[in-house]
Design a protein around this motif. Structure first.
Motif, PDB file in Angstrom:
ATOM      1  N   TYR A 110      -0.360   2.070 -13.532  1.00 25.67           N
ATOM      2  CA  TYR A 110      -1.367   2.740 -12.719  1.00 25.67           C
ATOM      3  C   TYR A 110      -1.119   2.540 -11.224  1.00 25.67           C
ATOM      4  O   TYR A 110      -1.783   3.165 -10.398  1.00 25.67           O
ATOM      5  CB  TYR A 110      -2.766   2.224 -13.068  1.00 25.67           C
ATOM      6  CG  TYR A 110      -3.177   2.499 -14.496  1.00 25.67           C
ATOM      7  CD1 TYR A 110      -3.169   3.792 -14.999  1.00 25.67           C
ATOM      8  CD2 TYR A 110      -3.593   1.473 -15.335  1.00 25.67           C
ATOM      9  CE1 TYR A 110      -3.546   4.054 -16.307  1.00 25.67           C
ATOM     10  CE2 TYR A 110      -3.981   1.725 -16.642  1.00 25.67           C
ATOM     11  CZ  TYR A 110      -3.946   3.015 -17.125  1.00 25.67           C
ATOM     12  OH  TYR A 110      -4.333   3.268 -18.424  1.00 25.67           O
ATOM     13  N   ASP A 111      -0.180   1.684 -10.876  1.00 20.02           N
ATOM     14  CA  ASP A 111       0.155   1.396  -9.477  1.00 20.02           C
ATOM     15  C   ASP A 111       1.353   2.248  -9.096  1.00 20.02           C
ATOM     16  O   ASP A 111       2.498   1.908  -9.394  1.00 20.02           O
ATOM     17  CB  ASP A 111       0.468  -0.095  -9.332  1.00 20.02           C
ATOM     18  CG  ASP A 111       0.746  -0.504  -7.898  1.00 20.02           C
ATOM     19  OD1 ASP A 111       1.092   0.369  -7.069  1.00 20.02           O
ATOM     20  OD2 ASP A 111       0.655  -1.717  -7.604  1.00 20.02           O
ATOM     21  N   ALA A 112       1.100   3.367  -8.445  1.00 15.85           N
ATOM     22  CA  ALA A 112       2.173   4.317  -8.152  1.00 15.85           C
ATOM     23  C   ALA A 112       3.267   3.703  -7.290  1.00 15.85           C
ATOM     24  O   ALA A 112       4.457   3.944  -7.517  1.00 15.85           O
ATOM     25  CB  ALA A 112       1.591   5.562  -7.475  1.00 15.85           C
ATOM     26  N   ASP A 113       2.902   2.909  -6.292  1.00 21.42           N
ATOM     27  CA  ASP A 113       3.913   2.277  -5.436  1.00 21.42           C
ATOM     28  C   ASP A 113       4.818   1.362  -6.252  1.00 21.42           C
ATOM     29  O   ASP A 113       6.040   1.338  -6.057  1.00 21.42           O
ATOM     30  CB  ASP A 113       3.238   1.468  -4.321  1.00 21.42           C
ATOM     31  CG  ASP A 113       2.557   2.343  -3.286  1.00 21.42           C
ATOM     32  OD1 ASP A 113       2.938   3.529  -3.169  1.00 21.42           O
ATOM     33  OD2 ASP A 113       1.652   1.843  -2.601  1.00 21.42           O
ATOM     34  N   ALA A 114       4.228   0.620  -7.188  1.00 21.51           N
ATOM     35  CA  ALA A 114       5.012  -0.290  -8.011  1.00 21.51           C
ATOM     36  C   ALA A 114       5.949   0.487  -8.941  1.00 21.51           C
ATOM     37  O   ALA A 114       7.092   0.081  -9.165  1.00 21.51           O
ATOM     38  CB  ALA A 114       4.086  -1.189  -8.824  1.00 21.51           C
ATOM     39  N   VAL A 115       5.465   1.594  -9.488  1.00 15.94           N
ATOM     40  CA  VAL A 115       6.303   2.397 -10.383  1.00 15.94           C
ATOM     41  C   VAL A 115       7.461   3.015  -9.603  1.00 15.94           C
ATOM     42  O   VAL A 115       8.604   3.054 -10.084  1.00 15.94           O
ATOM     43  CB  VAL A 115       5.458   3.476 -11.088  1.00 15.94           C
ATOM     44  CG1 VAL A 115       6.349   4.416 -11.899  1.00 15.94           C
ATOM     45  CG2 VAL A 115       4.427   2.828 -12.004  1.00 15.94           C
ATOM     46  N   VAL A 116       7.194   3.481  -8.410  1.00 17.05           N
ATOM     47  CA  VAL A 116       8.270   4.033  -7.579  1.00 17.05           C
ATOM     48  C   VAL A 116       9.329   2.968  -7.310  1.00 17.05           C
ATOM     49  O   VAL A 116      10.533   3.209  -7.456  1.00 17.05           O
ATOM     50  CB  VAL A 116       7.703   4.591  -6.253  1.00 17.05           C
ATOM     51  CG1 VAL A 116       8.843   4.915  -5.284  1.00 17.05           C
ATOM     52  CG2 VAL A 116       6.859   5.830  -6.513  1.00 17.05           C
ATOM     53  N   ALA A 117       8.903   1.784  -6.919  1.00 12.43           N
ATOM     54  CA  ALA A 117       9.856   0.706  -6.632  1.00 12.43           C
ATOM     55  C   ALA A 117      10.633   0.310  -7.882  1.00 12.43           C
ATOM     56  O   ALA A 117      11.843   0.056  -7.823  1.00 12.43           O
ATOM     57  CB  ALA A 117       9.103  -0.504  -6.077  1.00 12.43           C
ATOM     58  N   ALA A 118       9.967   0.293  -9.031  1.00 13.21           N
ATOM     59  CA  ALA A 118      10.603  -0.157 -10.267  1.00 13.21           C
ATOM     60  C   ALA A 118      11.612   0.849 -10.812  1.00 13.21           C
ATOM     61  O   ALA A 118      12.494   0.479 -11.594  1.00 13.21           O
ATOM     62  CB  ALA A 118       9.547  -0.442 -11.322  1.00 13.21           C
ATOM     63  N   THR A 119      11.497   2.108 -10.423  1.00 11.45           N
ATOM     64  CA  THR A 119      12.385   3.144 -10.959  1.00 11.45           C
ATOM     65  C   THR A 119      13.433   3.617  -9.960  1.00 11.45           C
ATOM     66  O   THR A 119      14.115   4.613 -10.204  1.00 11.45           O
ATOM     67  CB  THR A 119      11.569   4.351 -11.457  1.00 11.45           C
ATOM     68  OG1 THR A 119      10.735   4.837 -10.393  1.00 11.45           O
ATOM     69  CG2 THR A 119      10.709   3.976 -12.648  1.00 11.45           C
TER      70      THR A 119
END
Length: 293
Positions: free
Chosen positions: A53-62
C-alpha cells in the motif's frame, strides 16, 4: 532477467517463487516480513521488506525489474475496495516510474463484470488501472481456489458446508499451484506482448453438490453441502467480526456471479489446468482436518 514477486508466501506466490528458482531465476520477493519466507528458500531470493500500500516503497523495491507478478494483498479492513485502489496506485506508479516491461496480474473470474461482484470489483479496478499504463500485461482470471476450503476446517469436521450459491450451479475450481504454473510460464515467455486475459479454470467446472461428493471420498467422512439464505450468511460473517462493508464485499463475490453469469473466457485447452480437487483434497485437505481434530 530480473523478476519481482509480490505475496511470495501466499497460496500462489510461494509456488511462483519455487518455480522461478528451479528455472534458474533469482527472484526479488516483496513482502512485509521476510522472516515468513521458508528457511530453504531464503538464500535463493532477494527479499525486500515492503508494504504494497506504500507506493514509494513499491517503486523503490521494483527498480531495475523487467517483469512483475502482482497480487493485490489480502485485506480485512472496513473498506476493502479502497485498499484495492491503494494497491493499484502502487503498482501503476511502479510500472510507470521504473518502466517495467511486463506484468502478470492475479485477477479473478468475475472481474470482467467490472461492477457488482463485491471484492472482485477491486481486482477489476486494478485490471483497468494496469491497462491504462500501456504495459504488456496478462490478467489471470482465476477460478475458485481449492485452498478456500481451508477456511472451513471447523465446518468440514462437523460434516456440513454452508453456501449461498445454488447447489447445482457449476463454477471453475482451481489449484493455486496450477495458477502459479501459468503465471511463471507467462513471466518467462518472450512470445507475447500487449494486453491479454488468461483464464485459469482448473480441470472442470464443479457444482457444490459435486464438491461435497468429492470431499466425502477424498477425506473419508461424509460432507454434506447446505444452501442458506444471504441473510443467514451475512449474520455468520458479522459474528466472525467483519464490518458491514467487508461483509457485503465478501457476499458480493458470490451473489454477483449467481444470476446468469457466464465467464468471459470459455473453457478451452488454454484455460484448463490439470490438478483435480480430489487429488488436492486427498493430498492436503484430509491432513489439515486431521490436524484440526
Amino acid at each position: 532477467m530480473q523478476i519481482a514477486v509480490t505475496t511470495p508466501t501466499g497460496n500462489v506466490g510461494h509456488h511462483v517463487v519455487a518455480m522461478l528458482v528451479r528455472a534458474g531465476i533469482r527472484p526479488r520477493v516483496l513482502l512485509r516480513d521476510p522472516a515468513r519466507l521458508a528457511p530453504e528458500i531464503r538464500d535463493e531470493v532477494d527479499a525486500v521488506r515492503v508494504d504494497q500500500y506504500d507506493a514509494d516503497a513499491v517503486v523503490a523495491a521494483t527498480e531495475g525489474v523487467d517483469a512483475l507478478f502482482w497480487v493485490s494483498p489480502i485485506t480485512d479492513s472496513a473498506d476493502p475496495l479502497l485498499d484495492h485502489a491503494r494497491a493499484a496506485d502502487s503498482v501503476v506508479r511502479a510500472v510507470t516510474v521504473n518502466r517495467i516491461g511486463r506484468v502478470v496480474f492475479q485477477s479473478s473470474v468475475g472481474a470482467e463484470k467490472r461492477h457488482g461482484a463485491g471484492e472482485i470489483d477491486g481486482l477489476a479496478h486494478t485490471e483497468t488501472a494496469l491497462d491504462g499504463t500501456g504495459v504488456d500485461v496478462t490478467h489471470l482470471r482465476c477460478g475458485y481456489f481449492f485452498t478456500n476450503l481451508e477456511f472451513e476446517l471447523h465446518a468440514l469436521r462437523a460434516g456440513t458446508l454452508q453456501v449461498i450459491l445454488p447447489l447445482d450451479q457449476p463454477m471453475a475450481w482451481v489449484a493455486p499451484r496450477d495458477i502459479a504454473e501459468v503465471a511463471v510460464t507467462r513471466l518467462l515467455s518472450p512470445a507475447w506482448s500487449g494486453r491479454h486475459v488468461q483464464a485459469v479454470h482448473g480441470p472442470a467446472d464443479l457444482t457444490w453438490r459435486q464438491v461435497g461428493e468429492i470431499l466425502t471420498a477424498a477425506i473419508g467422512r461424509r460432507i454434506s453441502v447446505e444452501r442458506i439464505t444471504d441473510d443467514a450468511m451475512r449474520a455468520r460473517l458479522h459474528q466472525a467480526g467483519m464490518s458491514d462493508s467487508l461483509v457485503e464485499a465478501v457476499l458480493g463475490m458470490s451473489t454477483g456471479l449467481r444470476e446468469d453469469f457466464v465467464p468471459e473466457q470459455p473453457r478451452t485447452v488454454r484455460s484448463t489446468t490439470p490438478t483435480t480437487l480430489a487429488a488436492w483434497a486427498y493430498a492436503h485437505l484430509r491432513h489439515r482436518i486431521a490436524e484440526a481434530s
